[in-house]
Design a protein around this motif. Structure first.
Motif, PDB file in Angstrom:
ATOM      1  N   GLU A 189       2.026  -3.989 -19.590  1.00 10.30           N
ATOM      2  CA  GLU A 189       3.193  -5.136 -20.089  1.00 10.30           C
ATOM      3  C   GLU A 189       2.875  -6.596 -19.332  1.00 10.30           C
ATOM      4  O   GLU A 189       3.209  -7.685 -20.302  1.00 10.30           O
ATOM      5  N   ILE A 190       2.539  -6.477 -18.248  1.00 18.19           N
ATOM      6  CA  ILE A 190       2.403  -8.019 -17.387  1.00 18.19           C
ATOM      7  C   ILE A 190       1.030  -8.463 -18.117  1.00 18.19           C
ATOM      8  O   ILE A 190       0.923  -9.642 -18.270  1.00 18.19           O
ATOM      9  N   LEU A 191       0.084  -7.595 -18.375  1.00 15.84           N
ATOM     10  CA  LEU A 191      -1.175  -8.218 -18.936  1.00 15.84           C
ATOM     11  C   LEU A 191      -1.155  -8.718 -20.106  1.00 15.84           C
ATOM     12  O   LEU A 191      -1.662  -9.798 -20.730  1.00 15.84           O
TER      13      LEU A 191
ATOM     14  N   HIS B  50       0.865  -1.066   0.260  1.00 16.13           N
ATOM     15  CA  HIS B  50       0.013   0.046   0.026  1.00 16.13           C
ATOM     16  C   HIS B  50       0.663   1.320  -0.096  1.00 16.13           C
ATOM     17  O   HIS B  50       0.696   2.261  -0.724  1.00 16.13           O
ATOM     18  N   VAL B  51       1.996   1.204   0.859  1.00 13.01           N
ATOM     19  CA  VAL B  51       2.820   2.662   0.889  1.00 13.01           C
ATOM     20  C   VAL B  51       3.384   2.602  -0.387  1.00 13.01           C
ATOM     21  O   VAL B  51       3.712   3.816  -0.590  1.00 13.01           O
ATOM     22  N   ARG B  52       3.599   1.575  -1.249  1.00 18.89           N
ATOM     23  CA  ARG B  52       4.227   1.818  -2.358  1.00 18.89           C
ATOM     24  C   ARG B  52       3.528   1.687  -3.427  1.00 18.89           C
ATOM     25  O   ARG B  52       3.951   1.382  -4.909  1.00 18.89           O
ATOM     26  N   GLY B  53       2.120   2.158  -3.412  1.00 14.23           N
ATOM     27  CA  GLY B  53       1.360   2.216  -4.607  1.00 14.23           C
ATOM     28  C   GLY B  53       0.432   1.023  -4.863  1.00 14.23           C
ATOM     29  O   GLY B  53       0.045   1.079  -6.144  1.00 14.23           O
ATOM     30  N   GLY B  54       0.267  -0.009  -3.983  1.00 10.01           N
ATOM     31  CA  GLY B  54      -0.599  -0.890  -4.282  1.00 10.01           C
ATOM     32  C   GLY B  54      -1.910  -0.768  -4.372  1.00 10.01           C
ATOM     33  O   GLY B  54      -2.599  -1.301  -5.624  1.00 10.01           O
ATOM     34  N   GLN B  55      -2.588   0.029  -4.151  1.00 10.17           N
ATOM     35  CA  GLN B  55      -4.017   0.732  -4.460  1.00 10.17           C
ATOM     36  C   GLN B  55      -3.918   1.148  -5.772  1.00 10.17           C
ATOM     37  O   GLN B  55      -5.029   0.872  -6.566  1.00 10.17           O
ATOM     38  N   ARG B  56      -3.234   2.057  -6.188  1.00  7.96           N
ATOM     39  CA  ARG B  56      -2.952   2.555  -7.573  1.00  7.96           C
ATOM     40  C   ARG B  56      -2.951   1.496  -8.599  1.00  7.96           C
ATOM     41  O   ARG B  56      -3.522   1.643  -9.548  1.00  7.96           O
ATOM     42  N   ILE B  57      -2.062   0.510  -8.132  1.00  7.81           N
ATOM     43  CA  ILE B  57      -1.834  -0.616  -9.172  1.00  7.81           C
ATOM     44  C   ILE B  57      -3.161  -1.357  -9.304  1.00  7.81           C
ATOM     45  O   ILE B  57      -3.439  -1.774 -10.416  1.00  7.81           O
ATOM     46  N   LEU B  58      -3.809  -1.640  -8.107  1.00  6.52           N
ATOM     47  CA  LEU B  58      -5.270  -2.618  -8.257  1.00  6.52           C
ATOM     48  C   LEU B  58      -5.993  -1.491  -9.154  1.00  6.52           C
ATOM     49  O   LEU B  58      -6.854  -2.205 -10.243  1.00  6.52           O
TER      50      LEU B  58
ATOM     51  N   VAL C  37       3.507  -5.975  -5.031  1.00  8.60           N
ATOM     52  CA  VAL C  37       3.634  -7.249  -5.437  1.00  8.60           C
ATOM     53  C   VAL C  37       2.294  -7.691  -6.130  1.00  8.60           C
ATOM     54  O   VAL C  37       1.093  -7.401  -5.627  1.00  8.60           O
ATOM     55  N   VAL C  38       2.319  -8.475  -7.209  1.00  4.87           N
ATOM     56  CA  VAL C  38       1.056  -8.900  -7.921  1.00  4.87           C
ATOM     57  C   VAL C  38       1.453 -10.221  -8.103  1.00  4.87           C
ATOM     58  O   VAL C  38       2.380 -10.703  -8.580  1.00  4.87           O
TER      59      VAL C  38
ATOM     60  N   VAL D 290       4.884 -14.366  -9.403  1.00  7.86           N
ATOM     61  CA  VAL D 290       4.925 -13.636  -8.553  1.00  7.86           C
ATOM     62  C   VAL D 290       5.407 -12.310  -9.369  1.00  7.86           C
ATOM     63  O   VAL D 290       6.781 -12.573 -10.027  1.00  7.86           O
ATOM     64  N   HIS D 291       4.807 -11.177  -9.344  1.00 11.31           N
ATOM     65  CA  HIS D 291       5.598 -10.038  -9.993  1.00 11.31           C
ATOM     66  C   HIS D 291       5.976  -9.247  -9.106  1.00 11.31           C
ATOM     67  O   HIS D 291       5.195  -8.631  -8.305  1.00 11.31           O
ATOM     68  N   ALA D 292       7.194  -8.671  -8.956  1.00 15.42           N
ATOM     69  CA  ALA D 292       8.033  -7.851  -8.265  1.00 15.42           C
ATOM     70  C   ALA D 292       7.933  -6.422  -8.426  1.00 15.42           C
ATOM     71  O   ALA D 292       7.986  -6.153  -9.675  1.00 15.42           O
ATOM     72  N   GLN D 293       7.795  -5.345  -7.498  1.00 14.71           N
ATOM     73  CA  GLN D 293       8.091  -4.043  -7.737  1.00 14.71           C
ATOM     74  C   GLN D 293       7.247  -3.523  -9.044  1.00 14.71           C
ATOM     75  O   GLN D 293       7.920  -2.816 -10.074  1.00 14.71           O
ATOM     76  N   VAL D 294       5.976  -4.126  -8.947  1.00 15.13           N
ATOM     77  CA  VAL D 294       5.180  -3.571 -10.023  1.00 15.13           C
ATOM     78  C   VAL D 294       4.649  -2.169  -9.886  1.00 15.13           C
ATOM     79  O   VAL D 294       4.364  -1.343  -8.946  1.00 15.13           O
ATOM     80  N   SER D 295       4.822  -1.338 -11.207  1.00 17.82           N
ATOM     81  CA  SER D 295       4.422   0.117 -11.152  1.00 17.82           C
ATOM     82  C   SER D 295       3.427   0.137 -12.004  1.00 17.82           C
ATOM     83  O   SER D 295       2.781  -1.055 -12.912  1.00 17.82           O
TER      84      SER D 295
END
Length: 151
Positions: A144-146, A82-90, A126-127, A133-138
């Motif tokens: 790209e992942i999709l 969350h601190v590193r942007g997890g909600q924005r990635i979601l 992480v996703v 597992v995909h790390a340090q996702v922005s």
């Protein structure tokens, strides 16, 4: 859904009602959810009330009564992520897939869920897609992942 496959799973456990959890897990793994027709078949074959099966299916998080995607996506929104942007990635996954958290795409390729921790806090955000597992996702990496899974 294949009735024959459900029967095969039931027979794998020797039609033992005491192994109902294992039967349901195998059905879940086979179809990516518990189809109503499968639950009815299990109810008939093992003489277990359908209400009991539905109770198990809704109590345990391992089960789903709605179809899940071929590629289940879990976006961590725990503290480190969350601190590193997890909600924005979601939210980026929601926009790209045109679904909300907890939903599955119409083509049944992707389902999207938020989770509280994937146990990889040092790799946050992480996703997890399937077993990968995909790390340090922005946000920039989401498309790209999709695309990797759309091929």
């Amino acid at each position: 859904m294949s009735v024959e496959k459900v029967t095969e799973i039931i027979e794998k456990y020797n039609r033992d009602p005491g192994l109902i959890f294992d039967v349901l897990l195998d059905i879940q793994n086979e179809f990516s959810y518990l189809p109503k027709e499968a639950l009815k078949k299990v109810s008939e074959e093992l003489d277990i009330p359908l209400s009991r099966l539905l109770s198990l299916a809704t109590f345990y998080k391992a089960f789903s009564l709605i179809p899940k995607g071929r590629y289940p996506i879990q976006v961590c929104v725990g503290t480190a992520c969350h601190v590193r942007g997890g909600q924005r990635i979601l939210e980026k996954f929601e926009r790209e897939l045109n679904i909300k958290t907890g939903e599955t795409t119409k083509d049944l390729n992707f389902s999207l869920d938020a989770v509280r921790c994937l146990g990889s806090c040092s790799l946050a955000p992480v996703v997890k897609i399937g077993d990968e597992v995909h790390a340090q996702v922005s946000e920039a990496k989401v498309l790209e992942i999709l695309n990797k899974y759309k091929k």
